[in-house]
Design a protein around this motif. Structure first.
Motif, PDB file in Angstrom:
ATOM      1  N   ASP A 192       0.844  -1.200   0.000  1.00 11.07           N
ATOM      2  CA  ASP A 192       0.000   0.000   0.000  1.00 11.07           C
ATOM      3  C   ASP A 192       0.877   1.247   0.000  1.00 11.07           C
ATOM      4  O   ASP A 192       1.926   1.283   0.655  1.00 11.07           O
ATOM      5  CB  ASP A 192      -0.894   0.046   1.250  1.00 11.07           C
ATOM      6  CG  ASP A 192      -2.063  -0.909   1.181  1.00 11.07           C
ATOM      7  OD1 ASP A 192      -2.353  -1.418   0.082  1.00 11.07           O
ATOM      8  OD2 ASP A 192      -2.688  -1.157   2.234  1.00 11.07           O
ATOM      9  N   THR A 193       0.456   2.274  -0.726  1.00 12.29           N
ATOM     10  CA  THR A 193       1.173   3.541  -0.670  1.00 12.29           C
ATOM     11  C   THR A 193       0.845   4.245   0.638  1.00 12.29           C
ATOM     12  O   THR A 193      -0.280   4.167   1.138  1.00 12.29           O
ATOM     13  CB  THR A 193       0.788   4.466  -1.841  1.00 12.29           C
ATOM     14  OG1 THR A 193      -0.636   4.682  -1.815  1.00 12.29           O
ATOM     15  CG2 THR A 193       1.188   3.861  -3.174  1.00 12.29           C
ATOM     16  N   LYS A 229      -2.123   6.642   0.900  1.00 10.47           N
ATOM     17  CA  LYS A 229      -3.464   6.100   1.089  1.00 10.47           C
ATOM     18  C   LYS A 229      -3.998   6.429   2.472  1.00 10.47           C
ATOM     19  O   LYS A 229      -5.203   6.545   2.680  1.00 10.47           O
ATOM     20  CB  LYS A 229      -3.423   4.579   0.883  1.00 10.47           C
ATOM     21  CG  LYS A 229      -4.736   3.863   1.142  1.00 10.47           C
ATOM     22  CD  LYS A 229      -4.592   2.361   0.912  1.00 10.47           C
ATOM     23  CE  LYS A 229      -5.876   1.613   1.218  1.00 10.47           C
ATOM     24  NZ  LYS A 229      -5.737   0.150   0.990  1.00 10.47           N
ATOM     25  N   LYS A 278       5.920   3.192  -0.360  1.00  3.04           N
ATOM     26  CA  LYS A 278       5.041   2.057  -0.127  1.00  3.04           C
ATOM     27  C   LYS A 278       5.432   1.311   1.150  1.00  3.04           C
ATOM     28  O   LYS A 278       6.595   1.281   1.536  1.00  3.04           O
ATOM     29  CB  LYS A 278       5.097   1.093  -1.319  1.00  3.04           C
ATOM     30  CG  LYS A 278       4.533   1.679  -2.599  1.00  3.04           C
ATOM     31  CD  LYS A 278       4.556   0.651  -3.726  1.00  3.04           C
ATOM     32  CE  LYS A 278       3.949   1.217  -4.999  1.00  3.04           C
ATOM     33  NZ  LYS A 278       3.952   0.209  -6.103  1.00  3.04           N
TER      34      LYS A 278
END
Length: 211
Positions: free
Chosen positions: A59-60, A63, A104
């Motif tokens: 996931d970045t 986010k 990330k």
């Protein structure tokens, strides 16, 4: 290699837009309980499919930047709950030169398993089975620590003076390369301490490349 210095978590502050540090981590307030001894959960962990507190490896960080359920300490660049033992911690390692909105999560940490899981039980072939590599025992006063490395998870144990070995925490990955696995094993071997708290440190690019 010099020992990676552990930062102390200070007062937490909400992550805001451009205020992201050069390496980040994330934790949600509503915490997930991981049932390490469950067959389905163990399979998910071993295959790198674990989702913990809304986070997945890959996931970045962006986010979570505008989500009020996530908080951060900008000195340590770690998003965490006020009590870091209550939730998972997602960390973006060795991305010093990557734009904050493109960093990330490389690993997720559980510092506080909900139960005293026995190492002997988790080593059962129907759960985690034989690890790729084991570090330890390392003497820590009246106890010893053991670290079991699997491809997508590293399990940290402590054996007390009664010779009972229980799970202290875990670090989760998602399909790291063989080279990355070996670097992580070296990092743990060089830096392991009696408490799993040292694993919350972000690994900078220089340290990673020197392994």
């Amino acid at each position: 290699m010099n020992k990676f210095v552990i930062s102390t978590l200070a007062t937490t502050i909400l992550l805001a837009g451009s205020g992201v540090g050069q390496s980040e981590a994330a934790t949600v307030k509503n915490t997930t309980i991981i049932g390490y001894a469950g067959k389905d959960q163990a399979k998910k962990i071993l295959n790198g499919y674990l989702k913990f507190d809304g986070m997945s490896v890959g996931d970045t960080v962006s986010k979570f930047s505008y989500n009020n359920n996530y908080i951060t300490d900008q000195d340590t660049r770690i998003m965490t709950t006020k009590d870091e033992l209550e939730g998972g911690i997602g960390i973006a390692d060795y991305q010093d030169n990557v734009a904050p909105n493109k960093q990330k999560i490389t690993r997720i940490i559980d510092l506080n398993p909900s139960k005293d899981y026995s190492r002997n039980n988790l080593l059962n072939k129907k759960l985690y089975g034989k690890p790729l590599k084991t570090f330890g025992p390392k003497e820590c006063g009246n106890s010893d620590i053991y670290v079991d490395f699997y491809k997508n998870v590293t399990l940290f144990y402590k054996r007390d003076y009664n010779k009972v070995t229980t799970l202290q925490g875990a670090v989760f990955f998602k399909n790291p390369s063989t080279k990355s696995q070996l670097k992580w094993q070296d990092y743990v071997r060089y830096n392991a301490e009696c408490s799993i708290m040292w694993t919350r440190d972000v690994i900078d690019k220089y340290t990673w490349n020197s392994l």
